[in-house]
Write an enzyme that holds these catalytic residues in place. Structure first.
Site, PDB file in Angstrom:
ATOM      1  CD  GLU A   1      -4.475   2.156   1.520  1.00 38.97           C
ATOM      2  OE1 GLU A   1      -4.158   1.763   0.396  1.00 38.97           O
ATOM      3  OE2 GLU A   1      -5.226   1.526   2.270  1.00 38.97           O
TER       4      GLU A   1
ATOM      5  NE  ARG B   1      -4.045  -1.962   2.182  1.00 35.30           N
ATOM      6  CZ  ARG B   1      -5.108  -2.002   2.964  1.00 35.30           C
ATOM      7  NH1 ARG B   1      -5.329  -1.039   3.818  1.00 35.30           N
ATOM      8  NH2 ARG B   1      -5.951  -3.011   2.901  1.00 35.30           N
TER       9      ARG B   1
ATOM     10  CB  SER C   1      -8.718  -0.225   3.563  1.00 37.45           C
ATOM     11  OG  SER C   1      -9.439  -1.401   3.268  1.00 37.45           O
TER      12      SER C   1
END
Length: 203
Positions: free
Chosen positions: A198, A30, A102
């Site tokens: 994120e 990520r 997410s």
């Protein structure tokens, strides 16, 4: 990221195109060059993939691995359908409720830390990594802190997936960050593990 050959971008500073090889993109879990200060001056315009001529199914994701239909006959269409079905069951539809998917990365900790947490919390969800470290399930940790389905003002953590931060309507960036900071503080206090957002924040 294993299949990316190169990334085409537009250099916003120089006003010209620039091509990055997969190695230059520094892909990792990520993360990539484009999520760091050095890469935020580039607009991605296209991605070139290098695919094997002979198709090989990849169903290592637990929900795919445990799908009896895929175990019998894993065709590209069946894998596609299964992925869509799994995501629709777990994640909110952004057309119906605002979200960025997410919101936190799954933290990676040393084996000693994972062992200590596993002793304290036997149900801890974790995944061994090639280097001996462990990836912890951030969603599980957030749920244990009581945030699943809980709201703070107009934002909250989704009722089906605690890892997803949702906007119930009219939320500002301040509202989003207030909830994110509260979740991080709760997880830090309970597990002594720091969660990392994120999504990239732009001023």
């Amino acid at each position: 990221m294993d299949r990316i050959d190169s990334v085409h971008t537009w250099d916003l500073t120089q006003g010209q195109p620039r091509l990055f090889s997969a190695l230059e993109c520094a892909f990792s879990y990520r993360d990539s060059l484009f999520k760091k200060p050095a890469g935020q001056g580039y607009l991605i315009t296209a991605v070139r993939f290098r695919l094997p001529k002979q198709w090989v199914p990849v169903i290592s994701y637990p929900d795919l691995k445990n799908d009896p239909e895929l175990a019998r006959n894993a065709t590209p269409q069946k894998i596609f359908d299964a992925v869509c079905r799994i995501r629709q069951a777990k994640l909110p539809d952004p057309a119906k409720i605002g979200n960025a998917g997410s919101f936190f990365k799954n933290p990676i900790v040393p084996a000693a830390k994972q062992s200590q947490l596993k002793t304290d919390y036997p149900a801890l969800v974790s995944y061994p990594q090639a280097d001996g470290s462990y990836k912890l399930a951030a969603g599980w940790m957030i749920e244990q802190c009581g945030w699943k389905g809980r709201s703070l003002g107009p934002v909250g953590m989704h009722q089906r997936q605690a890892l997803v931060l949702v906007n119930h309507g009219g939320a500002t960036a301040t509202d989003v960050l207030a909830l994110a900071d509260a979740v991080v503080a709760s997880t830090q206090q309970k597990f002594d593990v720091t969660l990392e957002r994120e999504p990239v924040l732009f001023d």
